[in-house]
Design a protein around this motif. Structure first.
Motif, PDB file in Angstrom:
ATOM      1  N   UNK A 289       0.817  -1.220   0.000  1.00  0.00           N
ATOM      2  CA  UNK A 289       0.000   0.000   0.000  1.00  0.00           C
ATOM      3  C   UNK A 289       0.848   1.266   0.000  1.00  0.00           C
ATOM      4  N   UNK A 290       2.110   1.147   0.386  1.00  0.00           N
ATOM      5  CA  UNK A 290       2.987   2.334   0.369  1.00  0.00           C
ATOM      6  C   UNK A 290       3.121   2.882  -1.055  1.00  0.00           C
ATOM      7  N   UNK A 291       3.251   1.965  -2.010  1.00  0.00           N
ATOM      8  CA  UNK A 291       3.397   2.370  -3.415  1.00  0.00           C
ATOM      9  C   UNK A 291       2.100   2.183  -4.207  1.00  0.00           C
ATOM     10  N   UNK A 292       1.142   1.478  -3.608  1.00  0.00           N
ATOM     11  CA  UNK A 292      -0.057   1.058  -4.332  1.00  0.00           C
ATOM     12  C   UNK A 292       0.315   0.240  -5.571  1.00  0.00           C
ATOM     13  N   UNK A 293       1.344  -0.572  -5.400  1.00  0.00           N
ATOM     14  CA  UNK A 293       1.860  -1.430  -6.474  1.00  0.00           C
ATOM     15  C   UNK A 293       2.324  -2.752  -5.868  1.00  0.00           C
ATOM     16  N   UNK A 294       2.625  -3.714  -6.728  1.00  0.00           N
ATOM     17  CA  UNK A 294       3.190  -4.976  -6.263  1.00  0.00           C
ATOM     18  C   UNK A 294       4.673  -4.788  -5.957  1.00  0.00           C
ATOM     19  N   UNK A 295       5.154  -5.608  -4.994  1.00  0.00           N
ATOM     20  CA  UNK A 295       6.534  -5.465  -4.533  1.00  0.00           C
ATOM     21  C   UNK A 295       7.074  -6.830  -4.114  1.00  0.00           C
ATOM     22  N   UNK A 296       8.312  -7.140  -4.445  1.00  0.00           N
ATOM     23  CA  UNK A 296       8.877  -8.444  -4.049  1.00  0.00           C
ATOM     24  C   UNK A 296       9.016  -8.565  -2.537  1.00  0.00           C
ATOM     25  N   UNK A 297       8.882  -9.805  -2.056  1.00  0.00           N
ATOM     26  CA  UNK A 297       9.117 -10.113  -0.643  1.00  0.00           C
ATOM     27  C   UNK A 297      10.305 -11.052  -0.497  1.00  0.00           C
ATOM     28  N   UNK A 298      10.974 -10.915   0.633  1.00  0.00           N
ATOM     29  CA  UNK A 298      12.086 -11.796   0.960  1.00  0.00           C
ATOM     30  C   UNK A 298      11.562 -13.104   1.552  1.00  0.00           C
ATOM     31  N   UNK A 299      12.466 -14.014   1.784  1.00  0.00           N
ATOM     32  CA  UNK A 299      12.084 -15.343   2.283  1.00  0.00           C
ATOM     33  C   UNK A 299      11.412 -15.266   3.652  1.00  0.00           C
ATOM     34  N   UNK A 300      11.792 -14.270   4.468  1.00  0.00           N
ATOM     35  CA  UNK A 300      11.215 -14.137   5.805  1.00  0.00           C
ATOM     36  C   UNK A 300       9.911 -13.334   5.814  1.00  0.00           C
ATOM     37  N   UNK A 301       9.434 -12.958   4.638  1.00  0.00           N
ATOM     38  CA  UNK A 301       8.178 -12.221   4.547  1.00  0.00           C
ATOM     39  C   UNK A 301       8.330 -10.722   4.557  1.00  0.00           C
ATOM     40  N   UNK A 302       9.544 -10.223   4.718  1.00  0.00           N
ATOM     41  CA  UNK A 302       9.768  -8.773   4.708  1.00  0.00           C
ATOM     42  C   UNK A 302       9.821  -8.266   3.274  1.00  0.00           C
ATOM     43  N   UNK A 303       9.579  -6.961   3.103  1.00  0.00           N
ATOM     44  CA  UNK A 303       9.643  -6.370   1.760  1.00  0.00           C
ATOM     45  C   UNK A 303      11.086  -6.234   1.295  1.00  0.00           C
ATOM     46  N   UNK A 304      11.272  -6.387  -0.013  1.00  0.00           N
ATOM     47  CA  UNK A 304      12.582  -6.104  -0.589  1.00  0.00           C
ATOM     48  C   UNK A 304      12.876  -4.624  -0.407  1.00  0.00           C
ATOM     49  N   UNK A 305      14.042  -4.320   0.176  1.00  0.00           N
ATOM     50  CA  UNK A 305      14.415  -2.945   0.461  1.00  0.00           C
ATOM     51  C   UNK A 305      15.900  -2.755   0.134  1.00  0.00           C
ATOM     52  N   UNK A 306      16.304  -1.669  -0.481  1.00  0.00           N
ATOM     53  CA  UNK A 306      15.488  -0.583  -1.022  1.00  0.00           C
ATOM     54  C   UNK A 306      14.715  -1.054  -2.261  1.00  0.00           C
ATOM     55  N   UNK A 307      13.718  -0.262  -2.627  1.00  0.00           N
ATOM     56  CA  UNK A 307      12.852  -0.680  -3.722  1.00  0.00           C
ATOM     57  C   UNK A 307      12.478   0.505  -4.597  1.00  0.00           C
ATOM     58  N   UNK A 308      12.726   0.349  -5.881  1.00  0.00           N
ATOM     59  CA  UNK A 308      12.332   1.363  -6.867  1.00  0.00           C
ATOM     60  C   UNK A 308      11.386   0.685  -7.857  1.00  0.00           C
ATOM     61  N   UNK A 309      10.106   1.018  -7.841  1.00  0.00           N
ATOM     62  CA  UNK A 309       9.137   0.333  -8.706  1.00  0.00           C
ATOM     63  C   UNK A 309       9.361   0.590 -10.193  1.00  0.00           C
ATOM     64  N   UNK A 310      10.194   1.575 -10.527  1.00  0.00           N
ATOM     65  CA  UNK A 310      10.482   1.849 -11.941  1.00  0.00           C
ATOM     66  C   UNK A 310      11.532   0.908 -12.519  1.00  0.00           C
ATOM     67  N   UNK A 311      12.333   0.291 -11.664  1.00  0.00           N
ATOM     68  CA  UNK A 311      13.404  -0.574 -12.136  1.00  0.00           C
ATOM     69  C   UNK A 311      12.823  -1.776 -12.875  1.00  0.00           C
ATOM     70  N   UNK A 312      13.351  -2.033 -14.057  1.00  0.00           N
ATOM     71  CA  UNK A 312      12.871  -3.147 -14.872  1.00  0.00           C
ATOM     72  C   UNK A 312      12.313  -2.711 -16.201  1.00  0.00           C
ATOM     73  N   UNK A 313      12.099  -1.375 -16.356  1.00  0.00           N
ATOM     74  CA  UNK A 313      11.627  -0.874 -17.646  1.00  0.00           C
ATOM     75  C   UNK A 313      12.711  -1.087 -18.697  1.00  0.00           C
ATOM     76  N   UNK A 314      12.297  -1.181 -19.950  1.00  0.00           N
ATOM     77  CA  UNK A 314      13.223  -1.359 -21.075  1.00  0.00           C
ATOM     78  C   UNK A 314      14.072  -2.623 -20.934  1.00  0.00           C
TER      79      UNK A 314
END
Length: 776
Positions: free
Chosen positions: A558-583
């Motif tokens: 909900x912080x980004x209102x977007x999908x975000x990867x999670x780590x094995x322990x259930x925590x969010x991948x950090x740091x996170x830039x939702x723009x990464x992966x374009x092109x």
């Protein structure tokens, strides 16, 4: 008595006169009737529209569309493409200088032959082999030396021609399903026809060639390693080439690898050099090998060459050639192939609108009828998955299943317009399951490349079944779908399935790339399994897979209102830039994309995504932001349905109409760069077809379409009577440069107040009428 005689003669003459008049009139009527019938037949022939005139095979040959302008029959095994991606003359668009997956690029100018087996609209190199090249003058076997620039290119449905500058040789090519046919117009003097087995797009090497006689060459070429994967599954393609005139001389060549050791001293005469063996008629095996036919013409002369191809054997290649092309001249084959194409293209007739739009439309339809293509020979034989044992099919065994791409729209188009082909495609998938134990993922010529992510075959099977195409073993299909969905160990279709089952998602530890997007793909397939389970009254499975299909929600931040990867322990991948992966920048969360390009790829749960985002307004703002910030990628599949998602918000449907129209104008053109990127075996073309018709299958495995603005005054879809009761569906509109927005939709004259129509309602309708207006 004399009087009676005259009376009798008079009566006789009168009867004779009447009879003569009757038969004369009858004959005249018969002639008139025959003439009338002939006129009607001519009129009928003349009334058959030529839709091939609207196909421009050069569309997609630039901007990495990876189509080619060479002739191919409908779903043909053989495609005779000009090969212009080899040699330093073509830098920077040269096959050995970069990742290159097409035999032809429109910008290039140096041609080194014509390859006979090729892929269309793919993103990885393979095939592009059995290279033929006509030359004149002294025999030369190095393609960099014998290659030529070319002019006067013509590409039409079933036909390609050009003039080779260097030799003044006109090349014309056409094709049947399994045979490539070339006609070379040679000048006076010495001329050659080369078959180079050392050159190709494939990453594999190795070949065999044998000159059988002065009119025939046979051989085999190894291909494979699509996307540089699985070199252990390299496989052979066999061929037989026959020539219309006997060669004056013939032979083979072989270039040895350069040896710098002691052995090289003993090999001085041929170490790293080309050996030419004139008149040689035994098999020659190697990497850089080829064969040639040489002629001495006293006047300009034409020679026809026919190459039959098989993935089973040389004998089958010869039989394919004999059954499809022997004793049939070039022009007749060209015409027959064109007529076959016209028959398929005419299943959708468009009227009105702009000519440019018709060209874009019918070229797109042409591209969707190339792959999947035919694998089996004329006798029904084809190679078994992986082991290559010879098997036999009664119908058509299809191959080239780029399912990560095509599950989104291409197979839905096939089901609607060509349901018999779609049925055979599903049956081919089940044959693949029988042979390998698994449904296909990205199958190519009886090998499983396992390219891309997800488990897409079940989505297509469900979608097909729910459209009423049920003439396949659905219980076997369901069994196969459950196997890939549930097997925890050694599961090639669902890597990381253990984490998916336990956590509901893949983690940054499960995979180094695509943890979120792979989770989404599994969700979409699980949703499809649930739908088929419901159709088959398997209630427990329906509930189980319906629940599994929503696990992407655990990755919504909900912080980004977007999908975000999670780590094995259930925590969010950090740091996170939702723009990464374009092109196509590689990132851990998404395959060929970023969070913006994947978050809305849950059309099976739009209501759920809206709730996660906080309602319609937030959903709308976030979706519009994808387009406003240029995150939308028309060249890739994950966000391909995004423009149609505005139809889920009442009052905002105009955004779909505006966005789709803008994308069609911006990315689809009557030009070599007229596709947004890789056609992906017809997926990008299928998007354009649906969008121009005015309907789109937004949710795979759901038999439903959503509306957008059609591009033509009238669209007639001739539905297959074997599956759809022979109904003809007409879509009409008052579209113009001013009228671009939907005011009302009428189905069979009755107002229809929804923006979604079921497949059953669509195929049952006689007419769908769009009443369009100027303003939104």
């Amino acid at each position: 008595m004399i009087l009676n005689f005259f009376k009798r003669n008079y009566v006789y003459q009168l009867v004779l006169l009447i009879l003569l008049t009757f038969f004369s009139c009858t004959e005249e009527k018969k002639k008139e009737s025959t003439a009338t019938l002939e006129k009607k037949q001519v009129s009928k022939v003349e009334s058959i529209k030529d839709y091939t005139q609207y196909v421009n095979p050069f569309i997609g040959t630039s901007n990495f569309g990876t189509t080619n302008p060479g002739p191919i029959a409908v779903r043909g095994m053989v495609n005779v493409s000009p090969f212009n991606v080899s040699g330093s003359q073509n830098l920077p668009l040269e096959k050995d200088s970069r990742w290159f997956s097409t035999p032809y690029v429109h910008e290039n100018t140096f041609l080194t032959g014509f390859s006979h087996v090729n892929l269309s609209g793919v993103g990885c190199p393979d095939l592009g082999v059995i290279m033929a090249m006509p030359t004149s003058g002294a025999l030369e076997t190095n393609h960099n030396s014998y290659g030529s620039t070319y002019i006067d290119e013509i590409s039409e449905v079933g036909y390609y021609s050009c003039l080779l500058d260097k030799y003044n040789i006109k090349v014309e090519t056409t094709a049947t399903t399994r045979v490539g046919v070339s006609k070379y117009s040679f000048p006076k003097g010495k001329s050659n026809i080369l078959l180079n087995l050392g050159l190709g797009l494939t990453n594999e090497q190795g070949a065999m060639i044998k000159v059988v006689s002065s009119t025939e060459i046979e051989g085999v070429r190894t291909v494979g390693s699509f996307c540089y994967y699985k070199p252990e599954e390299a496989y052979p393609v066999y061929f037989v080439a026959q020539f219309s005139k006997p060669a004056d001389t013939f032979g083979i060549w072989k270039k040895s690898a350069k040896n710098n050791g002691i052995e090289g001293q003993w090999m001085q005469s041929y170490n790293g050099k080309v050996q030419i063996k004139e008149g040689y008629k035994k098999e020659v095996v190697g990497d850089s090998i080829g064969g040639y036919m040489t002629y001495y013409f006293e006047e300009p002369t034409q020679v026809e060459m026919k190459i039959g191809v098989s993935y089973v054997s040389i004998e089958n290649a010869r039989e394919n050639l004999e059954k499809e092309a022997v004793q049939i001249e070039f022009d007749h084959i060209r015409q027959k192939t064109k007529e076959e194409w016209n028959d398929y293209l005419s299943k959708i007739e468009v009227e009105g609108g702009k000519k440019e739009d018709k060209i874009k439309f019918y070229t797109a339809l042409y591209h969707t009828l190339i792959h999947p293509n035919t694998l089996n020979d004329v006798n029904g034989e084809y190679p078994k998955m992986k082991t290559r044992e010879t098997l036999k099919t009664e119908g058509t065994r299809y191959t080239v299943f780029s399912l990560w791409d095509t599950y989104r729209n291409l197979h839905q188009l096939m089901s609607l317009v060509y349901p018999k082909q779609q049925s055979d495609m599903v049956k081919s998938m089940l044959q693949i399951y029988d042979e390998s134990g698994w449904l296909p993922k990205w199958e190519l010529n009886a090998t499983e490349t396992t390219t891309m992510v997800g488990d897409p075959a079940g989505i297509i099977i469900t979608d097909t079944y729910r459209k009423g195409i049920k003439d396949f073993d659905v219980e076997k299909a369901y069994e196969a779908m459950l196997k890939s969905a549930d097997q925890l160990v050694d599961n090639p279709l669902r890597p990381g399935i253990k984490d998916y089952m336990e956590k509901g998602y893949l983690t940054t530890k499960t995979t180094s790339s695509g943890s979120v997007s792979t989770t989404q793909e599994y969700n979409i397939t699980d949703f499809a399994i649930a739908q088929l389970a419901n159709e088959l009254n398997k209630e427990d499975d329906y509930h189980r897979f319906s629940k599994r299909s929503l696990s992407y929600r655990k990755l919504f931040d909900k912080e980004f209102n977007l999908l975000r990867p999670k780590n094995d322990d259930g925590s969010w991948l950090t740091p996170y830039n939702p723009n990464t992966g374009a092109n196509f920048v590689k990132n851990i969360g998404f395959i060929e994309g970023n969070a913006w390009q994947y978050t809305f790829m849950v059309s099976h749960d739009v209501v759920g995504l809206k709730n996660l985002m906080g309602g319609d307004k937030n959903f709308l703002n976030q979706l519009q932001k994808v387009f406003d910030t240029k995150q939308y990628d028309m060249a890739n599949e994950p966000d391909i349905a995004y423009p149609f998602l505005f139809n889920y918000i009442k009052g905002e449907e105009w955004r779909t109409q505006k966005t789709v129209n803008t994308l069609l104008e911006e990315y689809y053109k009557n030009a070599p760069d007229g596709l947004p990127g890789n056609d992906d075996t017809g997926t990008m073309s299928a998007w354009a077809i649906f969008s121009m018709i005015g309907i789109y299958p937004v949710t795979p495995s759901v038999p439903e379409y959503t509306f957008c603005t059609p591009k033509f005054d009238k669209i007639t879809i001739h539905l297959d009577p074997e599956y759809y009761n022979g109904n003809t569906l007409e879509i009409v509109s008052n579209v113009s440069d001013e009228n671009k927005y939907i005011d009302q939709v009428l189905i069979d004259g009755k107002p229809f107040d929804k923006y979604f129509v079921s497949h059953d309602d669509l195929i049952s309708a006689k007419e769908i009428k769009y009443i369009l207006k100027r303003d939104k």
